[in-house]
Design an enzyme around this catalytic site. Structure first.
Site, PDB file in Angstrom:
ATOM      1  N   LYS A  29       0.849  -1.293   0.027  1.00  0.00           N
ATOM      2  CA  LYS A  29      -0.066  -0.045   0.091  1.00  0.00           C
ATOM      3  C   LYS A  29       1.010   1.276   0.146  1.00  0.00           C
ATOM      4  O   LYS A  29       2.088   1.159   0.181  1.00  0.00           O
ATOM      5  CB  LYS A  29      -0.782  -0.029   1.135  1.00  0.00           C
ATOM      6  CG  LYS A  29      -1.923  -1.418   1.084  1.00  0.00           C
ATOM      7  CD  LYS A  29      -2.794  -1.362   0.099  1.00  0.00           C
ATOM      8  CE  LYS A  29      -3.317  -2.733  -0.378  1.00  0.00           C
ATOM      9  NZ  LYS A  29      -4.428  -3.245   0.603  1.00  0.00           N
TER      10      LYS A  29
HETATM   11  C1  LIG Z   1      -5.171  -4.523   1.135  1.00  0.00           C
HETATM   12  C2  LIG Z   1      -6.626  -4.584   1.166  1.00  0.00           C
HETATM   13  C3  LIG Z   1      -7.231  -4.861   2.447  1.00  0.00           C
HETATM   14  C4  LIG Z   1      -6.577  -5.524   3.531  1.00  0.00           C
HETATM   15  O1  LIG Z   1      -5.612  -4.902   4.098  1.00  0.00           O
HETATM   16  P1  LIG Z   1      -4.548  -5.909   4.995  1.00  0.00           P
HETATM   17  O2  LIG Z   1      -3.788  -4.544   5.942  1.00  0.00           O
HETATM   18  O3  LIG Z   1      -3.741  -6.710   4.211  1.00  0.00           O
HETATM   19  O4  LIG Z   1      -5.349  -6.587   5.984  1.00  0.00           O
HETATM   20  C5  LIG Z   1      -8.606  -4.603   2.691  1.00  0.00           C
HETATM   21  N1  LIG Z   1      -9.333  -3.880   1.604  1.00  0.00           N
HETATM   22  C6  LIG Z   1      -8.661  -3.752   0.224  1.00  0.00           C
HETATM   23  C7  LIG Z   1      -9.688  -3.181  -0.634  1.00  0.00           C
HETATM   24  C8  LIG Z   1      -7.430  -3.920   0.126  1.00  0.00           C
HETATM   25  O5  LIG Z   1      -6.818  -3.502  -1.012  1.00  0.00           O
END
Ligand SMILES: *Cc1c(COP(=O)(O)O)cnc(C)c1O
Length: 371
Positions: free
Chosen positions: A189
Site C-alpha cells: 500500500k
Molecule cells: C489490502 C486490502 C485490504 C486488507 O488490508 P490488510 O492490511 O492486508 O489486512 C482490505 N481491503 C482492500 C480493498 C485492500 O486492498
C-alpha cells in the site's frame, strides 16, 4: 518488466526499525502512540486506533457495529469488487452479505442500488474507495438520512480506505466524513508498516471502545497496581507493535511523495489515453481526488490487451477478482448487471511512484498502437 506493485520503503526505515528491535521494547508502546499522533495530524482527525492489519480493523469495526443484535438475520451491504479481506470480515462476524451492484463509471458501489437494499436487517454498510477514488459520501449520507426516517435507525458506514491513503473528498482527507474509516499499511500500500492498519473513528466514545477492544478489552493506561482494570467488554488481540509503528513513522513523509507521484502518472495517462478506441476511463469528479493506488481502465478484448502488454514488458492485472462468485459465498448470489458489464473488461496499468517518464511514455505508446 515494469511492475504493477512495489514496496515504498524510505531510506530511514531500516535504521528506525533496527533501533526498536534492539531497544528491549518491541510490543505496543511509545512508537505506536507517536504513529497514531502522526496519522491523526495528517488525516485531520485525532481519533486513530492502529491495528495489526486492515483485515483486523474491518473485523473490529463490524464487531462494533453489530454488537447488541443477537439475531441470525443481520446483513451487511457491501461491494463484490474488492480484495476478499473486505467481505470475509463480514463472515468472520457471523453476519450475512448483501451484495450491492457496481457503478461501471466509478467501479465503486452503485448508490441507487445501495439505497434500495437498506432494510431493518442492515447492521452496517461497507464501501470501498476503489483504486483510491472516493465514493460520493455526501450522497451516501443523504441516503442514510432517508433510511433513518424510514426505519428509525442509522446503519453504521465503514469506509474501506485500503487503496485510498492521501485521497480527498470535498477538500478533506478520508477519515474525516463522519464514518468509521479503515486504512491498510500492508506491504504494497502507499504507506507501509510491513503489515498494519488503522481505524479512524467519528467520535471519542467509538475511539475509546476501539482502543480497548483491539487489546482484549483491557485498558493499558489504568494504574494496574492500585486499580486493576476490569474488562467490561471482551476484545481481540489486534494491536500494532512498535516495530511496525517505527517503520510506518519512517515512511510517512515519503508516502506523501509516493501518492503525489501516483497522481502525476495518472494525470499523464488521463491526458494521453483520452479517446483511444476500445478503452474506457473511469470517472473523475471535481469534488474528489483519487490516490491512484492502481489505475483501472476498461478495455475490449482484455485477453488480447494483456498479451500485448506482456510482450511489451508491462505488467498488468485486474488486481481484484469479483468476490460474489466464490464458492464460499454462493448463497448470497444476486443479480449485479453493473458488475457484469465491467468485470471482464477491468485491467490496471502500472501507475506507481517507480514508473519513470520513459516507462509511462512506453506504456502510452504501446496502448495507442492497439491490441
Ligand atoms: C489490502 C486490502 C485490504 C486488507 O488490508 P490488510 O492490511 O492486508 O489486512 C482490505 N481491503 C482492500 C480493498 C485492500 O486492498
Amino acid at each position: 518488466m515494469i511492475p504493477l506493485f512495489k514496496v515504498a520503503m524510505s531510506e530511514s526505515a531500516p535504521g528506525a526499525v533496527a533501533e526498536v528491535v534492539g531497544s528491549g521494547q518491541i510490543g505496543q508502546g511509545a512508537k505506536v502512540a507517536a504513529f497514531e499522533q502522526a496519522l491523526g495530524d495528517r488525516i485531520g482527525n485525532p481519533r486513530v486506533a492502529t491495528v495489526n492489519s486492515a483485515t483486523s480493523g474491518l473485523h473490529l469495526a463490524l464487531h462494533m457495529a453489530a454488537t447488541g443484535h443477537d439475531d441470525d438475520e443481520g446483513e451487511v451491504l457491501s461491494t463484490p469488487l474488492t480484495m476478499e479481506a473486505t467481505n470475509w470480515a463480514i463472515l468472520a462476524n457471523r453476519l450475512h452479505i448483501r451484495w450491492v451492484d457496481i457503478d461501471p463509471a466509478t467501479l465503486n458501489v452503485d448508490l441507487d442500488d445501495l439505497a434500495r437494499k437498506i432494510s431493518p436487517r442492515t447492521r452496517a454498510i461497507i464501501v470501498v474507495h476503489f483504486a483510491g477514488y472516493p465514493v460520493d459520501l455526501q450522497r451516501l449520507s443523504a441516503i442514510l438520512d432517508d433510511a433513518e426516517a424510514a426505519f428509525g435507525f442509522r446503519p453504521m458506514v465503514i469506509e474501506d480506505c485500503a487503496h485510498a491513503w492521501g485521497a480527498t473528498y470535498q477538500g478533506r482527507r478520508l477519515g474525516t466524513h463522519g464514518n468509521t474509516a479503515v486504512f491498510s499499511f500492508q506491504a504494497i500500500k502507499h504507506l507501509t508498516c510491513g503489515d498494519g492498519g488503522a481505524l479512524v473513528l467519528p467520535d471519542d466514545a467509538a475511539h475509546e471502545r476501539a482502543t480497548l477492544l483491539r487489546w482484549f478489552g483491557i485498558s493499558r493506561s489504568a494504574d494496574r497496581l492500585r486499580n486493576p482494570p476490569d474488562v467490561a467488554e471482551w476484545g481481540y488481540k489486534f494491536h500494532m507493535t512498535d516495530i511496525n509503528a517505527a517503520m510506518g513513522l519512517a515512511n510517512m513523509a515519503w508516502a506523501e511523495e509516493v501518492v503525489a507521484r501516483h497522481q502525476a502518472n495518472a494525470a499523464y495517462y488521463d491526458r494521453e489515453l483520452a479517446g483511444v478506441p476500445g478503452l474506457e476511463p473511469t470517472e473523475r469528479a471535481q469534488d474528489r481526488q483519487s490516490s491512484f493506488w492502481i489505475y483501472p481502465i476498461k478495455v475490449e478484448d482484455r485477453a488480447g490487451f494483456m498479451k500485448r502488454m506482456d510482450e511489451a514488458q508491462i505488467m498488468v492485472s485486474n488486481v481484484h477478482e469479483r468476490n460474489d462468485t466464490h464458492t464460499c459465498v454462493r448463497r448470497y448470489a444476486a443479480l449485479l448487471p453493473g458488475l457484469d458489464r465491467v468485470a471482464r473488461r477491468i485491467v490496471c496499468l502500472p501507475v506507481g511512484w517507480w514508473v519513470t517518464e520513459e516507462q509511462r511514455a512506453h506504456i502510452v505508446e504501446t496502448v495507442r498502437r492497439g491490441w
